[in-house]
Design a protein around this motif. Sequence first.
Motif, short mmCIF file in Angstrom:
data_model
loop_
_atom_site.label_atom_id
_atom_site.label_comp_id
_atom_site.label_asym_id
_atom_site.label_seq_id
_atom_site.Cartn_x
_atom_site.Cartn_y
_atom_site.Cartn_z
N VAL A 1 -118.49 37.74 43.81
CA VAL A 1 -117.21 37.67 43.09
C VAL A 1 -116.14 38.34 43.97
O VAL A 1 -116.40 39.38 44.58
CB VAL A 1 -117.27 38.40 41.73
N THR A 2 -114.97 37.72 44.05
CA THR A 2 -113.85 38.30 44.80
C THR A 2 -112.80 38.84 43.84
O THR A 2 -112.78 38.49 42.65
CB THR A 2 -113.21 37.25 45.71
N ALA A 3 -111.93 39.67 44.38
CA ALA A 3 -110.87 40.25 43.56
C ALA A 3 -109.95 39.18 43.01
O ALA A 3 -109.48 39.26 41.87
CB ALA A 3 -110.08 41.28 44.38
N HIS A 4 -109.65 38.15 43.80
CA HIS A 4 -108.72 37.11 43.35
C HIS A 4 -109.33 36.25 42.25
O HIS A 4 -108.60 35.66 41.45
CB HIS A 4 -108.28 36.24 44.52
N GLN A 5 -110.65 36.16 42.20
CA GLN A 5 -111.28 35.41 41.12
C GLN A 5 -110.97 36.04 39.76
O GLN A 5 -110.91 35.33 38.75
CB GLN A 5 -112.80 35.36 41.32
N LEU A 6 -110.81 37.35 39.73
CA LEU A 6 -110.49 38.01 38.46
C LEU A 6 -109.10 37.60 37.98
O LEU A 6 -108.86 37.49 36.78
CB LEU A 6 -110.58 39.52 38.63
N ARG A 7 -108.18 37.37 38.90
CA ARG A 7 -106.84 36.88 38.55
C ARG A 7 -106.95 35.47 37.95
O ARG A 7 -106.34 35.18 36.92
CB ARG A 7 -105.97 36.89 39.79
N HIS A 8 -107.73 34.60 38.60
CA HIS A 8 -107.93 33.26 38.07
C HIS A 8 -108.62 33.29 36.71
O HIS A 8 -108.31 32.49 35.81
CB HIS A 8 -108.78 32.43 39.04
N THR A 9 -109.54 34.23 36.55
CA THR A 9 -110.27 34.32 35.28
C THR A 9 -109.33 34.70 34.14
O THR A 9 -109.38 34.11 33.05
CB THR A 9 -111.40 35.35 35.40
N LEU A 10 -108.46 35.67 34.37
CA LEU A 10 -107.52 36.06 33.32
C LEU A 10 -106.62 34.91 32.93
O LEU A 10 -106.39 34.66 31.73
CB LEU A 10 -106.68 37.25 33.79
N GLY B 1 -107.73 51.42 51.03
CA GLY B 1 -107.64 50.15 51.76
C GLY B 1 -108.22 48.99 50.96
O GLY B 1 -108.93 49.17 49.96
N GLN B 2 -107.91 47.78 51.40
CA GLN B 2 -108.38 46.58 50.71
C GLN B 2 -109.89 46.46 50.75
O GLN B 2 -110.50 45.92 49.81
CB GLN B 2 -107.74 45.35 51.33
N ASN B 3 -110.52 46.99 51.79
CA ASN B 3 -111.98 46.89 51.87
C ASN B 3 -112.65 47.64 50.73
O ASN B 3 -113.70 47.21 50.23
CB ASN B 3 -112.47 47.45 53.21
N ARG B 4 -112.05 48.74 50.29
CA ARG B 4 -112.67 49.49 49.20
C ARG B 4 -112.57 48.71 47.89
O ARG B 4 -113.48 48.77 47.07
CB ARG B 4 -112.01 50.86 49.05
N VAL B 5 -111.48 48.00 47.71
CA VAL B 5 -111.36 47.14 46.51
C VAL B 5 -112.42 46.05 46.55
O VAL B 5 -113.10 45.78 45.55
CB VAL B 5 -109.96 46.53 46.44
#
Length: 609
Positions: free
Chosen positions: A454-463, A434-438
């Motif tokens: 830090v959120t998961a979507h921040q890693l997308r912005h960082t890349l 599930g998304q909660n585990r991510v």
Amino acid sequence: MSGCSSRRPEVEQLVAAYRADLRAAGMFAEHPVTSPARTFLTRVGIDGWQQLSAAEQCATSLTERRVVGWLMVTARLRPTPDYLVLGRPYLGEIAARHHRGFHDRFRATATELGFAARVARLQWSAVVKLAVLAGVAPDQLTEQLIAAGVAAMTTAIRRHRPNGPGVGHLTGAVFGARTVLFHLGVLDAQPRIQQPNQQAAREAVWAQVPPRLATTLRDYIAQVRLSLRPATMVRIEGVLREFAGWIAVHAPDVGAVADLRRPHIEAYKLHLAARPSARGGRLSKLSLAEHLGTLRTCFERLTEWAGEDVPARVLVFSGDLPLREDPLPRFLDDGAFTKLLQAARTDEDPFVRLCVEFLARTGMRKGEFLDLTVDSVVQIGAAYWLHVPLGKLRSDRYIPLHPQLKQLLDDWIATRPAGLRSPDQLLAYGRRVGQNRVDRAVAKTARTAGIGHVTAHQLRHTLATQAINRGMSLEAIAALLGHRSMRMTMVYARIADRTVADEYFAVSEQVEALYDTAPKTLPGDAEGAEMRKLRAEMHRRMLGNGYCARPVGLDCHFESICESCTFFQTTIEFRPTLQRQRDDADAKGQQGRKKIFDGLLSRLDDAAS
């Protein structure tokens, strides 16, 4: 209690079957064991048992209840949910002996999926209880029988243990058991966590809305449902239902969309601004804009479709929608990003390592990461590529897969049980992660790295930010991230422009010279390439008493005005320039301008001859 409910031959047949079942299970099945069965069947019998109250059933001896349990497991006696809740009949042990083959496969599959022995035992017990309620063997359960059994057991638990945790224990055990049954092939669909059914509450709100208004709005919902995502439709239906319910209470004179007037919308706007949000506090500007925008779109579509019930005039204007803020994407700087990856690579949980590395180095959305299947990796030539499934924008794509990521994925797959029926790549206990585990994996890594939230979507912005600042083209970044338009990608160009930085630091070094101990003057050539370009452009655009501010990309309708002036003079050395201007006018289809240069060229040719 009377034994007349069971005749002697029937009793002996049941005793013989009971003895054979015990002997098959390797248990002693002679007179000392079967005697309680004969006594119970003679004294009470199956019919007599079913006539007892739940309290009387629970008051029987343990040995007799073991016989009753065997009758239930063999589908000779149907228990009530109340007895299963109050009697603690230990059906799991009896069913394990009677259905030994299926029980062994159930426990083996549960263990392979990662469930602890105690959890697997509770799951088996729940399966057996649901099976005896339905009167079938455990391997004959269906989703419908399970749902009906859970509902009956839940009602009994709440009746007898209103303050206990029994319902949660039951649903948890059943959910895990359904996963095991799915991978065993008993159930056809992989279980999903379902939200409580709110359909009755929704229908209750619509029932309070005037019929014509409700019909118009619900017909609109049915139409747009054909083209929009289910998640989008949940929001649209909720917005229109809330609006219609508010109108029914605060504007009872409104019976249809055609009766709505601007004061109704203005009053509803004030209601939205004051009401609390689901998460506490007031609605954000974004939520207000989405809410009012949904109403505006609905009214506009109804007007365009020209049905029988349409707005009499424009109700929602663009100025009603709060201006949305346009912040830059939040990303990690190079130092924080390095700490994050170092923390991920030292984590003991393989999912944490896989999750953070994949999100940080592929730029995938969280949902796309979770949607990966076992055949997502393909080899094209000598390289491996990752097939990213349909995501937020309903498009899939292939992105190159770094060898380190390929190895992480191979290590994860190596621990996958061989008999799983699910195509999902990321599974835990046999079901999709599930998304909660991510979110927990990313948050845990950030805490370990000491870099805050830090959120998961921040890693997308960082890349994306890292890529654009290291020379990757916008087109390549758009393809990597799965953007449908370049406008989505251009936002990252606003974060840090290397050209601006280079220009700034080149000039800053020379400006710093003004602050040295020895007085110096700024050199005349202290300008970057962009500044020199602007200076040259200004010289080229200089007029007699000012400058031309026309953008370079636009044509000038007056660029030949001097040549048409009676004071204009030219000579034969300017003929090549005039010829190029004439050809340019011809190519652009500017016939008036072409005629001017044709005349000038003709006069020059006549003078030369």
